[in-house]
Motif scaffolding. Structure first.
Motif, PDB file in Angstrom:
ATOM      1  N   ALA A 124       0.858  -1.197   0.000  1.00  0.00           N
ATOM      2  CA  ALA A 124       0.000   0.000   0.000  1.00  0.00           C
ATOM      3  C   ALA A 124       0.885   1.234   0.000  1.00  0.00           C
ATOM      4  O   ALA A 124       1.806   1.347   0.808  1.00  0.00           O
ATOM      5  N   ASP A 125       0.601   2.140  -0.916  1.00  0.00           N
ATOM      6  CA  ASP A 125       1.392   3.367  -1.074  1.00  0.00           C
ATOM      7  C   ASP A 125       0.641   4.535  -0.434  1.00  0.00           C
ATOM      8  O   ASP A 125      -0.433   4.908  -0.901  1.00  0.00           O
ATOM      9  N   SER A 126       1.213   5.100   0.615  1.00  0.00           N
ATOM     10  CA  SER A 126       0.490   6.153   1.352  1.00  0.00           C
ATOM     11  C   SER A 126       0.772   7.552   0.825  1.00  0.00           C
ATOM     12  O   SER A 126       0.021   8.478   1.110  1.00  0.00           O
ATOM     13  N   ASN A 127       1.867   7.729   0.067  1.00  0.00           N
ATOM     14  CA  ASN A 127       2.235   9.109  -0.288  1.00  0.00           C
ATOM     15  C   ASN A 127       2.326   9.334  -1.802  1.00  0.00           C
ATOM     16  O   ASN A 127       2.928  10.307  -2.260  1.00  0.00           O
ATOM     17  N   GLY A 128       1.736   8.442  -2.568  1.00  0.00           N
ATOM     18  CA  GLY A 128       1.603   8.696  -3.999  1.00  0.00           C
ATOM     19  C   GLY A 128       2.898   8.725  -4.796  1.00  0.00           C
ATOM     20  O   GLY A 128       2.983   9.417  -5.801  1.00  0.00           O
ATOM     21  N   ASP A 129       3.904   7.932  -4.380  1.00  0.00           N
ATOM     22  CA  ASP A 129       5.104   7.841  -5.233  1.00  0.00           C
ATOM     23  C   ASP A 129       5.146   6.513  -5.985  1.00  0.00           C
ATOM     24  O   ASP A 129       6.155   6.185  -6.614  1.00  0.00           O
ATOM     25  N   GLY A 130       4.055   5.745  -5.904  1.00  0.00           N
ATOM     26  CA  GLY A 130       3.997   4.493  -6.655  1.00  0.00           C
ATOM     27  C   GLY A 130       4.695   3.335  -5.961  1.00  0.00           C
ATOM     28  O   GLY A 130       4.775   2.235  -6.510  1.00  0.00           O
ATOM     29  N   ILE A 131       5.196   3.587  -4.756  1.00  0.00           N
ATOM     30  CA  ILE A 131       5.940   2.573  -4.000  1.00  0.00           C
ATOM     31  C   ILE A 131       5.249   2.364  -2.657  1.00  0.00           C
ATOM     32  O   ILE A 131       4.982   3.333  -1.927  1.00  0.00           O
ATOM     33  N   GLY A 132       4.950   1.145  -2.336  1.00  0.00           N
ATOM     34  CA  GLY A 132       4.357   0.849  -1.034  1.00  0.00           C
ATOM     35  C   GLY A 132       5.286   1.267   0.089  1.00  0.00           C
ATOM     36  O   GLY A 132       6.500   1.386  -0.107  1.00  0.00           O
ATOM     37  N   ASP A 133       4.743   1.502   1.273  1.00  0.00           N
ATOM     38  CA  ASP A 133       5.567   2.005   2.372  1.00  0.00           C
ATOM     39  C   ASP A 133       4.995   1.582   3.727  1.00  0.00           C
ATOM     40  O   ASP A 133       3.924   0.991   3.799  1.00  0.00           O
ATOM     41  N   LEU A 134       5.741   1.886   4.780  1.00  0.00           N
ATOM     42  CA  LEU A 134       5.347   1.435   6.124  1.00  0.00           C
ATOM     43  C   LEU A 134       4.030   2.074   6.556  1.00  0.00           C
ATOM     44  O   LEU A 134       3.173   1.416   7.152  1.00  0.00           O
ATOM     45  N   PRO A 144      14.534   5.152   2.731  1.00  0.00           N
ATOM     46  CA  PRO A 144      13.693   6.356   2.771  1.00  0.00           C
ATOM     47  C   PRO A 144      12.357   6.211   2.064  1.00  0.00           C
ATOM     48  O   PRO A 144      11.359   6.775   2.531  1.00  0.00           O
ATOM     49  N   GLU A 145      12.287   5.448   0.972  1.00  0.00           N
ATOM     50  CA  GLU A 145      10.995   5.352   0.287  1.00  0.00           C
ATOM     51  C   GLU A 145       9.954   4.610   1.120  1.00  0.00           C
ATOM     52  O   GLU A 145       8.766   4.682   0.833  1.00  0.00           O
ATOM     53  N   TYR A 146      10.416   3.869   2.130  1.00  0.00           N
ATOM     54  CA  TYR A 146       9.473   3.127   2.978  1.00  0.00           C
ATOM     55  C   TYR A 146       9.091   3.909   4.236  1.00  0.00           C
ATOM     56  O   TYR A 146       8.082   3.595   4.858  1.00  0.00           O
TER      57      TYR A 146
END
Ligand code: TEU
Ligand code: CA
Length: 584
Positions: free
Chosen positions: A39-49, A92-94
């Motif tokens: 699930a990507d919370s900040n709209g960069d196309g990468i799932g994160d914590l 950082p992306e996570y």
């Protein structure tokens, strides 16, 4: 006390718990999260914590006991996090280290246990330890990795130290380093140098890192390629005999590189570190490969306890057949008797989606779900399995997974060829399908995800299946909740009910450990293409069935029959009267 569900249980003092009470992990179930695709919370196309945290309510409601989170530590992501550059920090992306802490705390607040993923065998080649280690033969980290001098052949040419091959077999495990004029060992891919666990400084640092995460509250670890950590100290050649390990071909018998005595000892050493945090409370789950005698040696290391559980990967590549499944269950029941727990897997981030292996036949996926969630032991499912996500074809030229690139380099594979899915693992790593909207509920509609979306997102997604009482997702949910209600399923005994040889039916009884005379559960699965009927006792009641046509009917002479159409299953309370199931 419900096994592994009560948040209060998580904070309870392990010493005060009665010895007889099962440990939480003995009756848990594990849900694997692949952070980049969840699930990507900040709209960069990468799932994160943060994305994971936002979906914890979903997981708690689904009813799983624990989450295993694939690596999110600092990493150049060449192997999507299985190439760690800092074990104590977050890429950082996570998110940040505080997000990791919040993930642990928020999961605990919902009664979920948390396993992180430890890659102990190797680091990234960009880890500062390796940057230093490779710079000279005399630097302070010179001995942190496995270095060896070249051999010289009869013509005076430099050759690798021995014949060891990397996991993929198409390459040597030794890689040349011009700065040191030496080879280093990389058991997996060339950018993943193996740490030297014979060096006490490496062991101390890694064990301290483990303590750091345990101190932050993680309930345990999944251990990446744990059987590959310690190789033969004398660097003896492996015998060049083709063999198969876990369904994968190998050119040599890996006697000096895989499952060595020192790997078993390391399991026991790591167990001691975990037990510093309460005996048996923090759990170690090993990714190890080999026959079940070998696997069992990781659990009991001579007279020392080792890993708590090891993955049993057989169901990942076993063909769908009652005979095959029954013999696997028998073998693992024998090899991992209580209080040990078989740990069954049908999907993960490395191998094919089970729905695809089953030819897209959802009836079969339902039978498999019923089996996995009602057998004795710990079921491990991979995100998206619960909605029946299938493999997504991703052309080789687009591959993010580093494995296809090795094949492109070595074998000059044409870019349009489709490699077997285990060689292009992207196919099972596409974004989790939360909805049928653009962005599949994984990210914002106008964002390009790090990996393409699946083709089946319109139907195989959480929100659509939530609304449908007969969906695969709701079957999973029912089964998880049944595990919580019935101690017989969560941690009771298992007894296979005899059926005719060659029959397509698997039946077993689960016994309640506290009330052996009552509360039995009977599971009957028909894996055949024709219907089957099974006689059950008068008091038997249907708990869960894979579809509406599974029925309990009244026969003559007070007999009760369970009618199972092709590829269907049922879970009943009460037990079987004996006798083989009858074909209809
Ligand atoms: O995998 C180890 C492993 O042996 C495989 O399942 C492997 O991906 C397969 O054989 C390839 O066909 C673990 C991780 O699960 C995997 O994602 C990592 O890439 C690997 O270790 C290296 O850390
Ligand atoms: Ca993101």
């Amino acid at each position: 006390m419900q096994p592994g569900v009560d948040p209060a249980d998580i904070s309870s003092d392990p010493e005060s718990a009665s010895d007889r009470a099962p440990k939480w992990w003995q009756s848990t179930s594990i849900y694997q999260i692949y952070p980049r695709s969840f699930a990507d919370s900040n709209g960069d196309g990468i799932g994160d914590l943060e994305g994971i945290i936002s979906r914890l309510d979903y997981l708690a409601d689904l009813g799983v006991g624990a989450i295993w989170v694939s690596p999110f530590f600092t990493s150049p992501q060449r192997d999507v996090g299985y190439d760690v550059a800092d074990y104590r920090n977050v890429s950082p992306e996570y998110g940040t280290i505080d997000d990791a802490q919040r993930l642990i705390d928020e999961a605990h607040a919902r009664g979920l246990r948390v396993l992180f993923d430890l890659v102990l065998n190797h680091t990234s080649d960009q880890h500062l330890w390796f940057v230093e280690s490779r710079s000279s033969r005399t630097n302070p980290k010179a001995d942190w990795y496995v270095w060896a001098d070249a051999r010289t052949d009869r013509l005076g040419r430099h050759r690798p130290p021995n014949n060891w091959r990397s996991e993929l077999q198409v390459e040597r495990a030794w890689r040349w380093c011009p700065e040191r004029e030496q080879y280093f060992l990389a058991s997996f891919l060339d950018f993943q140098p193996d740490l030297n666990w014979r060096n006490p400084a490496v062991r101390a640092e890694m064990f301290d890192m483990v303590r750091m995460w345990l101190g932050r509250g993680v309930d345990g670890f999944r251990l990446d390629i744990f059987g590959s950590i310690m190789q033969d100290a004398a660097l003896r050649n492996n015998p060049p005999l083709p063999t198969v390990v876990a369904g994968l071909p190998r050119l040599q018998r890996p006697v000096h590189t895989l499952n060595t005595t020192e790997n078993f000892e390391l399991a026991a050493d790591l167990r001691e570190v975990c037990d510093e945090f309460g005996p048996g409370e923090r759990v170690l789950l090993g990714e190890v490969f080999g026959d079940e005698d070998t696997l069992a040696r990781y659990v009991q290391v001579g007279d020392r306890p080792g890993l708590h559980v090891v993955f049993l990967f057989e169901f990942l590549h076993a063909s769908y057949s009652a005979k095959r499944y029954r013999s696997l269950i028998e073998r693992f029941e024998r090899r991992f008797p209580a209080p040990q727990q078989p740990t069954y897997v049908v999907e993960n981030h490395d191998r094919a989606r089970s729905m695809s292996r089953l030819g897209g036949d959802e009836r079969k996926a339902r039978v498999l779900a019923t089996l996995m969630l009602t057998l004795r032991g710990i079921p491990v499912i991979f995100q998206g399995q619960e909605v029946g996500m299938t493999n997504k074809y991703i052309p080789l030229r687009e591959a993010v997974d580093p494995i296809p690139r090795v094949f492109r380099r070595i074998l000059h594979e044409p870019l349009n060829r489709r490699l077997p899915e285990r060689l292009n693992r992207d196919e099972v790593r596409v974004p989790m399908q939360w909805s049928d909207e653009p962005g599949v509920g994984f990210t914002d509609p106008d964002v390009t995800p790090w990996l393409r979306y699946g083709d089946d997102a319109a139907t195989h997604n959480v929100s659509v299946q939530n609304e449908d009482p007969a969906s695969l997702l709701n079957l999973y949910r029912e089964l998880y909740h049944l595990r919580r209600e019935y101690p017989a399923i969560a941690h009771g005994s298992l007894e296979l009910v005899p059926v005719d040889g060659g029959d397509e039916v698997i039946a077993y009884r689960r016994g309640d450990p506290d009330q052996p005379e009552a509360g039995n559960v009977l599971v009957v699965c028909n894996l055949g293409d024709t219907g089957a009927a099974h006689r059950v006792e008068a008091g038997a009641a249907m708990l869960v069935r894979t579809d509406d046509s599974v029925a309990l009917v009244q026969g003559l002479n007070d007999e009760r029959w369970l009618n199972l159409p092709p590829h269907s299953a049922a879970v009943l309370s009460g037990s079987v009267l004996g006798g083989a199931p009858h074909r209809r």
